[in-house]
Scaffold this motif. Sequence first.
Motif, PDB file in Angstrom:
ATOM      1  N   PHE A  42       0.819  -1.204   0.000  1.00 50.11           N
ATOM      2  CA  PHE A  42       0.000   0.000   0.000  1.00 50.11           C
ATOM      3  C   PHE A  42       0.860   1.264   0.000  1.00 50.11           C
ATOM      4  O   PHE A  42       0.655   2.178  -0.809  1.00 50.11           O
ATOM      5  N   SER A  43       1.840   1.324   0.887  1.00 48.66           N
ATOM      6  CA  SER A  43       2.647   2.537   1.021  1.00 48.66           C
ATOM      7  C   SER A  43       3.525   2.784  -0.200  1.00 48.66           C
ATOM      8  O   SER A  43       3.628   3.923  -0.679  1.00 48.66           O
ATOM      9  N   ARG A  44       4.133   1.733  -0.750  1.00 51.18           N
ATOM     10  CA  ARG A  44       5.000   1.936  -1.922  1.00 51.18           C
ATOM     11  C   ARG A  44       4.177   2.276  -3.160  1.00 51.18           C
ATOM     12  O   ARG A  44       4.594   3.069  -4.000  1.00 51.18           O
ATOM     13  N   GLY A  45       2.991   1.696  -3.272  1.00 56.84           N
ATOM     14  CA  GLY A  45       2.126   2.052  -4.392  1.00 56.84           C
ATOM     15  C   GLY A  45       1.677   3.495  -4.328  1.00 56.84           C
ATOM     16  O   GLY A  45       1.664   4.206  -5.344  1.00 56.84           O
ATOM     17  N   CYS A  46       1.303   3.946  -3.124  1.00 57.82           N
ATOM     18  CA  CYS A  46       0.903   5.353  -2.953  1.00 57.82           C
ATOM     19  C   CYS A  46       2.068   6.287  -3.243  1.00 57.82           C
ATOM     20  O   CYS A  46       1.899   7.339  -3.883  1.00 57.82           O
ATOM     21  N   LEU A  47       3.247   5.923  -2.762  1.00 56.52           N
ATOM     22  CA  LEU A  47       4.430   6.744  -2.994  1.00 56.52           C
ATOM     23  C   LEU A  47       4.731   6.858  -4.481  1.00 56.52           C
ATOM     24  O   LEU A  47       5.027   7.955  -4.990  1.00 56.52           O
ATOM     25  N   ARG A  48       4.651   5.771  -5.200  1.00 59.49           N
ATOM     26  CA  ARG A  48       4.902   5.814  -6.645  1.00 59.49           C
ATOM     27  C   ARG A  48       3.860   6.677  -7.353  1.00 59.49           C
ATOM     28  O   ARG A  48       4.185   7.417  -8.292  1.00 59.49           O
ATOM     29  N   GLN A  49       2.604   6.611  -6.905  1.00 57.14           N
ATOM     30  CA  GLN A  49       1.563   7.426  -7.525  1.00 57.14           C
ATOM     31  C   GLN A  49       1.801   8.906  -7.272  1.00 57.14           C
ATOM     32  O   GLN A  49       1.649   9.748  -8.165  1.00 57.14           O
ATOM     33  N   VAL A  50       2.187   9.257  -6.032  1.00 58.74           N
ATOM     34  CA  VAL A  50       2.492  10.650  -5.685  1.00 58.74           C
ATOM     35  C   VAL A  50       3.612  11.191  -6.564  1.00 58.74           C
ATOM     36  O   VAL A  50       3.512  12.286  -7.136  1.00 58.74           O
ATOM     37  N   MET A  51       4.701  10.432  -6.694  1.00 59.85           N
ATOM     38  CA  MET A  51       5.841  10.890  -7.470  1.00 59.85           C
ATOM     39  C   MET A  51       5.515  10.923  -8.960  1.00 59.85           C
ATOM     40  O   MET A  51       6.034  11.758  -9.705  1.00 59.85           O
ATOM     41  N   SER A  52       4.654  10.031  -9.416  1.00 55.89           N
ATOM     42  CA  SER A  52       4.218  10.059 -10.809  1.00 55.89           C
ATOM     43  C   SER A  52       3.458  11.341 -11.112  1.00 55.89           C
ATOM     44  O   SER A  52       3.678  11.991 -12.143  1.00 55.89           O
ATOM     45  N   ASN A  53       2.569  11.734 -10.196  1.00 60.55           N
ATOM     46  CA  ASN A  53       1.809  12.978 -10.374  1.00 60.55           C
ATOM     47  C   ASN A  53       2.729  14.200 -10.392  1.00 60.55           C
ATOM     48  O   ASN A  53       2.463  15.182 -11.096  1.00 60.55           O
TER      49      ASN A  53
END
Length: 218
Positions: free
Chosen positions: A47-58
């Motif tokens: 959950f945390s790594r997926g959210c982090l990747r989404q944040v940095m993608s944005n």
Amino acid sequence: MITTQLNNKSVLGLWLFLMPSKLLPISREEKKWVKNLSPRRALNYHFSRGCLRQVMSNMTGLGPLDIPLKADPGKPPLLADGLGHISMSHCSDALLIGWSSTKIGVDIERKDRQFHAHKLSQRFFTQDENSEIEYLTPSQAKEIVLKRWVVKEAAIKWQNGKIATNINQWIWENKSLFAYHKRLEHKVKVYERIHDQWTYAIALDEDSVTREPIICLN
């Protein structure tokens, strides 16, 4: 994404994700880590790594799986040079992600977390900090101890240190804008805030100048 400019030399971003929620894409290497973790740790890690990747993608326009991220379990996540610094913290039902172009540490806890404030303070904090809550009611002491804990944890993450050897070295007076490390003489700017049912803290470089941090809800 919501960001706050820091003297035109750095940027602060904060994101709050509610847990549980859908799992977002993670890298092939991160999926291997998931298989070797206990079910609970695996869920939190994914959950945390997926959210982090989404944040940095944005932020960057790169695909989530193209973010150059090193995020081994139990270690602070690291971005490639030039992409800034990241810090994460989660409690029972929320994940807080903080990003800055300079060093950053964040921590979050639920306001209603149950613990014995005086016992925890006596175990981990200094004599002066214990004296500050000595004559307070249990609820008053709990509020201050929880604030102090999240501030110290955020500072330790900024430091990239260990809780066991640093929790009683970081000193923070209630409502102060700074915390300092007795032995290493570090000094950080801190923001201790409440959002809804959570208490959270941010630690930044001492000379950081920022307007009120704003959380982006996801």
